[in-house]
Design an enzyme around this catalytic site. Structure first.
Site, PDB file in Angstrom:
ATOM      1  CG  HIS A 187      -2.040   1.027   1.234  1.00  0.00           C
ATOM      2  ND1 HIS A 187      -3.236   0.825   1.899  1.00  0.00           N
ATOM      3  CD2 HIS A 187      -2.108   2.215   0.754  1.00  0.00           C
ATOM      4  CE1 HIS A 187      -3.871   1.764   1.670  1.00  0.00           C
ATOM      5  NE2 HIS A 187      -3.481   2.736   0.804  1.00  0.00           N
ATOM      6  CG  HIS A 197      -1.042   6.655  -1.915  1.00  0.00           C
ATOM      7  ND1 HIS A 197      -2.295   6.508  -2.607  1.00  0.00           N
ATOM      8  CD2 HIS A 197      -1.528   6.032  -0.468  1.00  0.00           C
ATOM      9  CE1 HIS A 197      -3.209   5.974  -1.762  1.00  0.00           C
ATOM     10  NE2 HIS A 197      -2.671   5.588  -0.809  1.00  0.00           N
ATOM     11  CG  PHE A 198       5.688   5.516  -4.910  1.00  0.00           C
ATOM     12  CD1 PHE A 198       5.595   5.642  -3.468  1.00  0.00           C
ATOM     13  CD2 PHE A 198       6.660   4.385  -5.441  1.00  0.00           C
ATOM     14  CE1 PHE A 198       6.566   4.982  -2.574  1.00  0.00           C
ATOM     15  CE2 PHE A 198       7.310   3.708  -4.556  1.00  0.00           C
ATOM     16  CZ  PHE A 198       7.409   3.936  -3.030  1.00  0.00           C
ATOM     17  CG  ASN A 237      -5.023   7.977  -4.611  1.00  0.00           C
ATOM     18  OD1 ASN A 237      -3.920   7.329  -4.733  1.00  0.00           O
ATOM     19  ND2 ASN A 237      -5.065   8.548  -3.498  1.00  0.00           N
ATOM     20  CG  HIS A 245     -10.414   4.070   2.282  1.00  0.00           C
ATOM     21  ND1 HIS A 245      -9.467   5.012   2.478  1.00  0.00           N
ATOM     22  CD2 HIS A 245     -11.359   4.616   3.033  1.00  0.00           C
ATOM     23  CE1 HIS A 245      -9.537   5.586   3.225  1.00  0.00           C
ATOM     24  NE2 HIS A 245     -10.847   5.840   3.825  1.00  0.00           N
ATOM     25  CG  HIS A 265      -6.286   2.190   5.332  1.00  0.00           C
ATOM     26  ND1 HIS A 265      -7.640   2.149   5.583  1.00  0.00           N
ATOM     27  CD2 HIS A 265      -5.810   2.930   4.458  1.00  0.00           C
ATOM     28  CE1 HIS A 265      -8.152   2.747   4.446  1.00  0.00           C
ATOM     29  NE2 HIS A 265      -7.057   3.209   3.758  1.00  0.00           N
ATOM     30  CG  ASP A 299      -2.478   4.698   3.460  1.00  0.00           C
ATOM     31  OD1 ASP A 299      -2.182   5.011   2.362  1.00  0.00           O
ATOM     32  OD2 ASP A 299      -3.541   5.124   4.179  1.00  0.00           O
ATOM     33  CG  HIS A 328      -0.231  15.062   1.258  1.00  0.00           C
ATOM     34  ND1 HIS A 328      -0.961  15.045   0.080  1.00  0.00           N
ATOM     35  CD2 HIS A 328      -0.907  14.062   2.138  1.00  0.00           C
ATOM     36  CE1 HIS A 328      -1.879  14.169   0.175  1.00  0.00           C
ATOM     37  NE2 HIS A 328      -2.012  13.737   1.160  1.00  0.00           N
TER      38      HIS A 328
HETATM   39  O1  DOR Z   1      -5.186   9.860   4.230  1.00  0.00           O
HETATM   40  C1  DOR Z   1      -5.206   9.520   3.207  1.00  0.00           C
HETATM   41  N1  DOR Z   1      -4.426   9.944   2.284  1.00  0.00           N
HETATM   42  N2  DOR Z   1      -6.208   8.536   2.878  1.00  0.00           N
HETATM   43  C2  DOR Z   1      -6.307   7.832   1.587  1.00  0.00           C
HETATM   44  O2  DOR Z   1      -7.266   6.973   1.468  1.00  0.00           O
HETATM   45  C3  DOR Z   1      -5.641   8.652   0.418  1.00  0.00           C
HETATM   46  C4  DOR Z   1      -4.459   9.220   0.831  1.00  0.00           C
HETATM   47  C5  DOR Z   1      -3.681  10.158  -0.176  1.00  0.00           C
HETATM   48  O3  DOR Z   1      -3.598   9.648  -1.605  1.00  0.00           O
HETATM   49  O4  DOR Z   1      -3.128  11.060   0.499  1.00  0.00           O
HETATM   50 ZN    ZN Z   2      -3.851   4.754   0.761  1.00  0.00          ZN
END
Ligand code: DOR
Ligand code: ZN
Length: 427
Positions: A55, A57-58, A89, A174, A225, A295, A299
């Site tokens: 899990h 997010h790159f 995403n 999710h 999660h 996860d 950011h």
């Molecule tokens: O906190 C989160 N950030 N939950 C998610 O489901 C997506 C993720 C994101 O891609 O920033």
């Molecule tokens: Zn995620």
């Protein structure tokens, strides 16, 4: 054989002074004595399977200021992870064959760890699952809105599970119920408001729903999660086709603790009470939790350093997950057996890769650690583009060397390979 690696090797649940023989990137032999021309002797340092993170997010393509496949993967391998599975995403979202194809190319060009991809399933592409299946390692479904999420209507769950069960690949949820989230909406000024907006009941309702739909289905279902006691209770003793994951932030942090600047800890599902946190950690310890997943949702500092209500949700974690839990093993809070199960064996099983285990026939992916080498986590030493961590100053044990397919990718804590070493693990 191409090379041999010697040390205190974790095989079949115990440490043995042994040598691992590697040929064409695979483990072909484990013996007391082996000495190829290329031989690495780590003395009595520990050799453990590298982790698989199902899990991450790159952010590539589309949000390269937050992360890209190179920086994300360097962070992963620096924290002992040899293979990651990236969420859909991105911008554009990975919910079509074309976008998945592009993402495979991006990963092949930039990644230093092996990787797989999930296809995002929305209400509009359920009927395209068969085509998407040719290009992905599993499917991701958002039952509640989150940062950049691709929302899915629960009334389509039955149809989704029917289609997914034909692929044999996992579908990851999710699980926060959208109607419930809408019901609890209010102005949020801090983490405790965020928790009120996304209460445990929303997770509970959503998991209940997925579990009841999964009964009688052959689909391989994974709940991402899990963050609450309520969610955990529902999943204890779950069926064989269902698995669930817990993150480091939900099992190590709680909302009552002085966490510093609050928007940095804003994440979905939210960080909950010490009661939830302890229940999650105990469940990892007791064998209830299948998978530890980071996860990793980077950011930037600038994006997070704003008023709480407008800050994006998500925390980074791919580099610190294995090191934090290795430290907890060192301190006696967790066994090596549980550690390798939640970080290596079970995640590899979920996504069907021949990794996560030091045994003949598996990929030669392992990490070298010295438990005496304790280090404080410092943002400055981490590799994600986001430049911060929710675990600043926490003690941890980082691997000094990491092998992927028999190649030394990290040596003395430094990256040794260039962009593109990592491979798409195929479908
Ligand atoms: O906190 C989160 N950030 N939950 C998610 O489901 C997506 C993720 C994101 O891609 O920033
Ligand atoms: Zn995620």
């Amino acid at each position: 054989m191409d090379l041999s690696v010697e040390g205190k090797v974790y095989v079949n649940g115990v440490f043995e002074q042994a040598c691992i023989g590697v040929e064409n990137g695979k483990i072909v032999e484990i013996k007391k004595i082996l000495k190829e021309d290329e031989h690495f002797d780590f003395g009595n340092k520990l050799i453990l399977p590298a982790g698989v993170d199902v899990h991450v997010h790159f952010r590539d393509p589309g949000m390269l200021h937050k992360e890209d496949f190179y920086t994300g993967s360097v962070a992963a391998v620096s924290g002992g992870i040899s293979c990651v599975f990236d969420m859909p995403n991105t911008i554009p979202p990975a919910n079509s064959v074309e976008c998945l194809d592009d993402k495979i190319k991006i990963g092949n060009r930039k990644s230093v760890v092996d990787f797989g991809l999930y296809a995002g399933v929305t209400n509009d592409n359920i009927d395209k699952i068969e085509g998407l299946n040719e290009k992905c390692n599993g499917f991701k479904v958002y039952l509640g809105s989150s940062t950049l999420s691709l929302l899915f209507d629960k009334k389509n769950l039955h149809r989704l599970l029917d289609k997914v069960s034909l692929t044999g690949k996992p579908v990851l949820f999710h699980a926060e119920d959208e109607e419930c989230l809408i019901e609890h909406k209010m102005v949020e000024k801090n983490l405790s408001d965020h928790l009120s907006c996304r209460p445990a009941v929303c997770e509970e309702v959503s998991i209940k729903n997925v579990l009841s739909m999964s009964q009688g289905s052959n689909a391989k279902v994974h709940i991402c999660h899990v963050s609450s006691c309520e969610g955990l209770e529902l999943l204890k003793g779950h069926l064989g086709n269902v698995s669930f994951g817990v993150t480091p932030h939900h099992s190590l942090l709680n909302v009552e603790k002085k966490l510093g600047f609050q928007s940095f800890y804003k994440v979905n599902p939210p960080i909950r009470t010490s009661f939830d946190k302890e229940a999650l950690f105990n469940a990892i310890n007791n064998g209830f939790v299948d998978i530890l997943e980071s996860d990793h949702a980077p950011h930037t500092m600038e994006e997070k350093n704003v008023d709480f209500d407008v800050a994006p949700s998500g925390v980074p974690g791919v580099e610190t997950m294995y090191p934090l839990f290795l430290y907890l093993v060192k301190k006696g809070f967790l066994s090596f057996q549980r550690l390798t199960s939640v970080l290596c064996t079970r995640p590899a099983e979920l996504v069907g890769v021949s990794k996560g285990c030091i045994d003949k026939g598996f990929d030669a992916d392992f990490i070298v650690v010295d438990l005496k080498e304790e280090r404080r986590i410092r943002s400055d030493n981490l590799h994600s583009k986001c430049g911060w961590t929710p675990f600043e100053d926490w003690p941890a044990v980082f691997p000094s060397c990491v092998f992927i397919r028999g190649e030394k990718v990290i040596d003395d804590y430094e990256i040794q390979v260039s962009k593109g070493f990592g491979r798409f693990v195929g479908v």
